[in-house]
Design a protein around this motif. Structure first.
Motif, mmCIF file in Angstrom:
data_model
loop_
_atom_site.group_PDB
_atom_site.id
_atom_site.type_symbol
_atom_site.label_atom_id
_atom_site.label_comp_id
_atom_site.label_asym_id
_atom_site.label_seq_id
_atom_site.Cartn_x
_atom_site.Cartn_y
_atom_site.Cartn_z
ATOM 1 N N VAL A 134 1.859 -2.463 -4.375
ATOM 2 C CA VAL A 134 1.706 -3.021 -3.036
ATOM 3 C C VAL A 134 1.408 -1.870 -2.101
ATOM 4 C CG1 VAL A 134 2.783 -4.303 -1.155
ATOM 5 C CG2 VAL A 134 3.299 -4.907 -3.537
ATOM 6 N N GLU A 135 2.351 -0.922 -2.057
ATOM 7 C CA GLU A 135 2.214 0.211 -1.145
ATOM 8 C C GLU A 135 1.835 1.465 -1.927
ATOM 9 O OE1 GLU A 135 4.642 1.989 2.661
ATOM 10 O OE2 GLU A 135 5.734 0.903 1.119
ATOM 11 N N THR A 136 0.895 2.241 -1.374
ATOM 12 C CA THR A 136 0.417 3.465 -2.018
ATOM 13 C C THR A 136 0.545 4.616 -1.034
ATOM 14 O OG1 THR A 136 -1.145 2.177 -3.331
ATOM 15 C CG2 THR A 136 -1.561 4.538 -3.161
ATOM 16 N N ASN A 162 -2.352 -2.671 6.961
ATOM 17 C CA ASN A 162 -1.831 -3.594 5.947
ATOM 18 C C ASN A 162 -1.416 -2.805 4.699
ATOM 19 O OD1 ASN A 162 -1.369 -5.495 3.981
ATOM 20 N ND2 ASN A 162 -3.114 -6.782 4.555
ATOM 21 N N ARG A 163 -0.104 -2.848 4.400
ATOM 22 C CA ARG A 163 0.402 -2.070 3.256
ATOM 23 C C ARG A 163 -0.302 -2.441 1.953
ATOM 24 N NH1 ARG A 163 6.664 -1.997 2.313
ATOM 25 N NH2 ARG A 163 6.042 -4.068 1.680
ATOM 26 N N ALA A 164 -0.627 -3.714 1.812
ATOM 27 C CA ALA A 164 -1.208 -4.181 0.547
ATOM 28 C C ALA A 164 -2.612 -3.611 0.313
ATOM 29 C CB ALA A 164 -1.257 -5.707 0.531
ATOM 30 N N ASN A 165 -3.248 -3.071 1.357
ATOM 31 C CA ASN A 165 -4.596 -2.503 1.195
ATOM 32 C C ASN A 165 -4.573 -0.994 0.971
ATOM 33 O OD1 ASN A 165 -5.603 -5.033 1.656
ATOM 34 N ND2 ASN A 165 -6.074 -4.675 3.816
ATOM 35 N N THR A 166 -3.371 -0.413 0.875
ATOM 36 C CA THR A 166 -3.317 1.059 0.932
ATOM 37 C C THR A 166 -3.946 1.736 -0.284
ATOM 38 O OG1 THR A 166 -0.991 0.866 0.276
ATOM 39 C CG2 THR A 166 -1.438 1.378 2.585
ATOM 40 N N MET A 167 -3.955 1.088 -1.455
ATOM 41 C CA MET A 167 -4.618 1.711 -2.612
ATOM 42 C C MET A 167 -6.135 1.730 -2.411
ATOM 43 S SD MET A 167 -4.507 3.305 -5.515
ATOM 44 C CE MET A 167 -3.072 3.059 -6.575
ATOM 45 N N ARG A 168 -6.693 0.586 -2.008
ATOM 46 C CA ARG A 168 -8.139 0.519 -1.799
ATOM 47 C C ARG A 168 -8.572 1.493 -0.689
ATOM 48 N NH1 ARG A 168 -12.137 -2.679 1.308
ATOM 49 N NH2 ARG A 168 -10.437 -3.088 2.754
ATOM 50 N N THR A 169 -7.774 1.537 0.388
ATOM 51 C CA THR A 169 -8.126 2.421 1.515
ATOM 52 C C THR A 169 -8.083 3.885 1.086
ATOM 53 O OG1 THR A 169 -7.077 0.787 2.938
ATOM 54 C CG2 THR A 169 -7.676 2.842 3.958
ATOM 55 N N LEU A 170 -7.084 4.235 0.266
ATOM 56 C CA LEU A 170 -6.985 5.614 -0.241
ATOM 57 C C LEU A 170 -8.189 5.953 -1.122
ATOM 58 C CD1 LEU A 170 -4.947 8.165 -0.720
ATOM 59 C CD2 LEU A 170 -4.669 7.092 -2.943
ATOM 60 N N ILE A 171 -8.522 5.066 -2.042
ATOM 61 C CA ILE A 171 -9.611 5.355 -2.978
ATOM 62 C C ILE A 171 -10.944 5.457 -2.231
ATOM 63 C CG2 ILE A 171 -10.906 4.507 -4.981
ATOM 64 C CD1 ILE A 171 -8.083 5.484 -5.672
ATOM 65 N N GLU A 172 -11.195 4.491 -1.333
ATOM 66 C CA GLU A 172 -12.480 4.502 -0.631
ATOM 67 C C GLU A 172 -12.512 5.534 0.500
ATOM 68 O OE1 GLU A 172 -13.849 0.613 0.506
ATOM 69 O OE2 GLU A 172 -13.298 -0.255 -1.433
#
Length: 360
Positions: A134-136, A162-172
């Protein structure tokens, strides 16, 4: 060709009694390269060797490895290791999404265990990523959990909370190859205070803010530039000193800036202690820092040619007796002034300190 093996051994065996010392030494070799001497037919060659081609990201070999078994005090399998040119620079620890109890903090604890069980992996580590699906968060393996943070922007202009988007945001937001290399090279610093070493990596707002500021500085100092860079606003506790350190470091190494002088101008007599300390402790990143004790010393430093970092309070830009305005100290286009707390003493060019600084 037979020397390559010896070179690889130097790179993969950094000096240091403690893990953080080895990590720091490795990071210096990684980012600044090293002088490597070898002989062929009685001729000695001493090239400056970089393990990564920083200027051309696509020239490097990127590899993502899943569940690699590593032998140390115990056998461990980090979830993901990212190699660049065969060097294991980033570790991801991901908690099982099916386990409701597993948290991002558990992933952090696992990383702490790794630094003990398979410590050799962390000689080379740039940073780590922890996630519970969930959170990254990203951070330094040697840092307390409180210093881990989410990467909240893909483009540096819009923020996703949005915590649930933190993996995608980190990668992109961080893992395009050019950005990742920029981060590893320019946005990690080791602060030395006596024998204590603290490794710090930028958060997303520092990474994007400083990169925008660097681009503006390059534009503004070109022959047709308007000599105005802009304002970077920080809230309390958001790492202003480090942003200034990263900005100064990148500019001082940038080929277009041609070895600039950077004047860090504070407006309080006691100097901004925290800011000055940060720069002094960051000497492995920034080099030696000059502190102008008086007007005369400031003028001497600014008349000097080579790139340097100079701390001064603004009232040292004062006229001496008999001067109607401040003498011109340098015609160079690559002197960059960073004003700390710019709102207090920068107003009005009728003849105040800000005007004298301009004339100088």
């Amino acid at each position: 060709e037979q020397e390559i093996k010896r070179l690889a051994q130097i790179l993969t065996a950094p000096d240091g009694v403690k893990l953080i010392n080895r990590n720091m030494h490795f990071h210096q070799m990684l980012t600044k390269g090293l002088e490597f001497s070898y002989e062929v037919n009685d001729e000695t060659y001493t090239p400056h060797v970089f393990p990564i081609d920083w200027e051309h990201p696509e020239n490097n070999d990127f590899l993502v490895v899943n569940q690699l078994p590593i032998e140390g005090r115990m056998s461990r399998r980090p979830d993901i290791v990212i190699y660049i040119n065969g060097l294991p620079l980033i570790v991801f620890e991901l908690k099982n999404p099916n386990n409701e109890q597993a948290t991002v903090y558990d992933a952090y604890t696992q990383i702490q265990n790794y630094t003990y069980d398979i410590s050799q992996l962390f000689n080379y580590n740039a940073f780590v990523v922890i996630s519970d699906n969930v959170e990254t968060k990203h951070g330094m393996p040697f840092a307390d959990y409180d210093f881990f943070a989410s990467w909240k922007s893909i483009d540096g202009r819009s923020v996703d909370n949005n915590r649930a988007n933190t993996m995608r945001t980190l990668i992109e937001g961080l893992f395009p190859k050019d950005r990742l290399l920029n981060y590893i090279r320019n946005f990690i610093v080791f602060l030395e205070e006596g024998s204590k070493i603290t490794k710090i990596g930028a958060k997303y707002h520092q990474f994007f803010g400083v990169n925008f500021a660097v681009n503006e500085a390059i534009r503004a100092t070109r022959p047709d530039g308007d000599r105005k860079i802009g304002v970077m606003y920080h809230t309390t506790g958001s790492g202003k000193s480090l942003s200034m350190l990263f900005f100064a470091g990148i500019l001082s190494r940038h080929h277009e800036m041609e070895n600039p002088s950077i004047v860090i101008q504070v407006d309080r007599n006691d100097l901004d202690e925290q800011l000055h300390d940060t720069f002094v402790q960051g000497k492995s990143y920034i080099g030696h820092v000059h502190h102008a004790e008086n007007t005369e010393q400031l003028r001497t430093l600014l008349r000097g040619e080579a790139g340097q970092i100079i701390f001064s309070t603004i009232e040292k830009f004062r006229k001496k007796e008999g001067e109607t305005r401040h003498p011109v100290l340098s015609e160079r286009r690559n002197i960059v002034v960073i004003a700390d707390e710019a709102h207090r003493t920068q107003a009005g060019f009728a003849g105040g300190f800000a005007a004298q600084l301009r004339y100088a």
